[in-house]
Write an enzyme that holds these catalytic residues in place. Structure first.
Site, PDB file in Angstrom:
ATOM      1  CG  HIS A 143      -0.402   0.219   2.523  1.00 54.38           C
ATOM      2  ND1 HIS A 143      -0.155  -0.803   3.405  1.00 54.38           N
ATOM      3  CD2 HIS A 143      -0.021   1.347   3.159  1.00 54.38           C
ATOM      4  CE1 HIS A 143       0.348  -0.320   4.524  1.00 54.38           C
ATOM      5  NE2 HIS A 143       0.441   0.998   4.397  1.00 54.38           N
ATOM      6  CG  ASP A 173      -0.027  -4.112   2.679  1.00 56.05           C
ATOM      7  OD1 ASP A 173       0.236  -3.518   1.617  1.00 56.05           O
ATOM      8  OD2 ASP A 173      -0.204  -3.531   3.762  1.00 56.05           O
ATOM      9  CG  ASN A 246       6.315   4.530  11.881  1.00 50.02           C
ATOM     10  OD1 ASN A 246       5.799   5.463  12.481  1.00 50.02           O
ATOM     11  ND2 ASN A 246       7.580   4.173  12.069  1.00 50.02           N
ATOM     12  CB  SER A 247       3.102   1.935   6.003  1.00 53.11           C
ATOM     13  OG  SER A 247       1.869   1.749   6.623  1.00 53.11           O
ATOM     14  CB  VAL A 304     -15.622 -24.322  -0.012  1.00 53.63           C
ATOM     15  CG1 VAL A 304     -15.596 -25.475  -0.993  1.00 53.63           C
ATOM     16  CG2 VAL A 304     -14.247 -24.087   0.593  1.00 53.63           C
ATOM     17  CD  GLN A 305     -20.606 -18.852   1.541  1.00 55.88           C
ATOM     18  OE1 GLN A 305     -21.496 -19.388   2.189  1.00 55.88           O
ATOM     19  NE2 GLN A 305     -20.756 -17.682   0.946  1.00 55.88           N
ATOM     20  CB  ILE A 306     -14.948 -23.122   5.507  1.00 50.67           C
ATOM     21  CG1 ILE A 306     -14.072 -21.871   5.367  1.00 50.67           C
ATOM     22  CG2 ILE A 306     -14.689 -24.083   4.362  1.00 50.67           C
ATOM     23  CD1 ILE A 306     -12.594 -22.150   5.306  1.00 50.67           C
TER      24      ILE A 306
END
Length: 513
Positions: A143, A173, A246-247, A304-306
């Protein structure tokens, strides 16, 4: 340059968690996403010489030896970025919403949003980074350089150099840059974040608000923080003050080695309040190695949904212990569907790697290369079976294996002994619930408030479509399936419930009825 930094604009987002990139912006505020990452690949391409900080603190407690060794390897990353006009009524970014959800889940009050500015067509943004090889390879956050049209790096001695983007991975990121300094550069080495314990001392080094390289000290406050930003969320929480700018800077241990990449903060006022988050080095260094080699990372996709396997779920399906990921739904025409995965399956391993939680499955799938063929161990119908899956390619907006929110576990059982009354799905009921003809089962007509179904979250109007993986077509089917589970000695019954177009498994214990 000093005057530009002093003209830093106010943040345009009112989110409580803000990536530090919003610091040091000239005429605009840019907010981007943060995430985490493990990859089971060799990190040999990202080897950096360990820093020589002596390994222990001086008797006086000074960190000077660590700072002397590491500060020359910390850089400032300045970018010129493209911006777009933002209307005053624009919605929060996905990362804002994810961070807000995390703190709401923890019961932390959120401040009111600040007014949003309308940025110009170009702006300057500032972050931090650190050198991992003498030839000028630099690690930072994605970012920090996202949407950049120009990237410059300022060394600790003030030398400013153009930087080339080697590779970036938005989901984790992490980004890798390269500069040509014409001489060997001082480096900072990777440490072992897995060895960090709560209370361990750490240092954060970076360029907050563009005022210059700054060192702050603190401790590890927590491990394994999940900010709901992606499959790799495993953040280190620290209390060392970090702020906008600071990123991308290093989080170092008492040996002076990098144990994390400073990435995000929780802030009700725009500044540090002692709640910061860093990507663990053991995850980051593998991603860096992959980016150095290939320039990008293709993440695997299952479809899938888990949801978690609770004690009640385990009892309902005959497992002797909790663990694994319960498949709540399978998307059509996906690798999971093609492999034969079904709702009600519990995935216990991928490619021989144990799956203990839904997060484990999400990470393991994300780490796989698209096109790879892997074996899935699945618990189904009281026994373990193996399925072969060809991993798909993850696209933006897809989730490798989407874990459902705990708040969604509101379903019930279909028998009066569990504290519910059932009815068949008549045409009138279908119309009232807006159910398609493809949905069959039994509707929950009433729920006893003091019984186990109510405690599990079942509501009137829920539709039970399966019991212990057995599809049901009417109220009689539900009652029969529940009775069979009781006769088989199960302590709980596992219901697949449809509510508002979503399917979720709910385990209802018999003993609490």
């Amino acid at each position: 340059m000093q005057s530009q930094r002093s003209r830093q604009g106010p943040p345009s987002k009112g989110s409580t968690l803000r990536n530090h990139r919003t610091a040091a912006l000239v005429g605009a505020a840019i907010i981007a996403g943060a995430a985490c990452l493990p990859f089971a690949i060799s990190a040999s391409n990202a080897v950096a010489a360990p820093s020589d900080a002596g390994g222990v603190l001086a008797p006086s407690g000074s960190f000077a030896s660590i700072v002397d060794a590491d500060k020359p390897a910390v850089v400032t990353v300045t970018t010129t970025v493209k911006t777009t006009d933002v209307s005053a009524g624009e919605q929060e970014s996905p990362m804002d919403e994810q961070f807000r959800q995390f703190f709401e889940d923890q019961g932390i009050p959120l401040p009111r949003q600040a007014p949003k500015n309308r940025p110009s067509q170009q702006a300057m943004a500032l972050g931090s980074g650190f050198i991992i090889s003498p030839d000028g390879v630099i690690v930072t956050n994605n970012h920090v350089i996202d949407n950049a049209v120009d990237i410059k790096v300022t060394l600790d001695d003030g030398t400013e150099l153009p930087a080339k983007l080697i590779g970036t991975d938005p989901k984790s990121d992490v980004a890798v840059l390269k500069i040509e300094a014409g001489k060997p550069l001082q480096t900072i080495g990777w440490g072992d974040s897995d060895r960090l314990k709560l209370g361990d001392q750490i240092l954060a080094i970076g360029n907050p608000f563009g005022i210059g390289t700054t060192v702050t000290a603190g401790i590890v406050s927590a491990r394994g923080r999940d900010l709901h930003s992606g499959p790799y969320d495993d953040f280190i929480q620290i209390d060392a003050p970090i702020n906008h700018g600071n990123s991308g800077g290093p989080l170092v241990d008492r040996s002076g080695n990098v144990v994390g990449i400073n990435t995000a903060i929780y802030s009700p006022n725009g500044g540090s309040v002692g709640v910061g988050f860093a990507i663990p080095s053991d995850e980051a260094k593998a991603v860096v190695a992959k980016l150095q080699k290939d320039g990008s990372i293709d993440h695997g996709y299952l479809g899938v949904q888990i949801q978690p396997v609770t004690r009640d779920v385990a009892d309902a399906v005959g497992l002797d212990k909790t663990g694994g990921a319960l498949v709540a739904a399978v998307t059509d025409d996906t690798p999971a569907a093609n492999a034969g995965l079904k709702p009600g399956d519990i995935v216990t391993s991928v490619g021989g790697e144990s799956v203990k939680t839904p997060k484990d499955l999400s990470r393991l799938v994300a780490d796989l290369s698209p096109g790879a063929k892997e074996a899935l161990s699945v618990w189904r119908d009281g026994k373990s079976i193996d399925l072969n899956v060809t991993v798909g390619t993850n696209q933006d907006g897809q989730k490798q294996a989407a874990a459902e929110s705990p708040a969604s576990k509101g379903e019930s059982s279909g028998q009066p002994s569990l504290g519910i009354g059932l009815a068949d799905l008549t045409p009138d009921v279908r119309q009232q619930l807006n159910l398609p003809r493809s949905i069959s089962g039994a509707v929950v007509a009433k729920v006893a408030p003091d019984k186990s179904a109510a405690a599990a979250g079942i509501q009137s109007g829920d539709v039970i479509v399966a019991v212990n993986d057995r599809p049901v077509h009417n109220a009689r089917d539900v009652k029969t399936a529940i009775a069979d589970a009781g006769k088989a000695g199960r302590k709980s019954v596992l219901l697949l419930v449809e509510r508002d177009g979503n399917k979720t498994f709910v385990a209802v214990p018999f003993g609490a009825a």
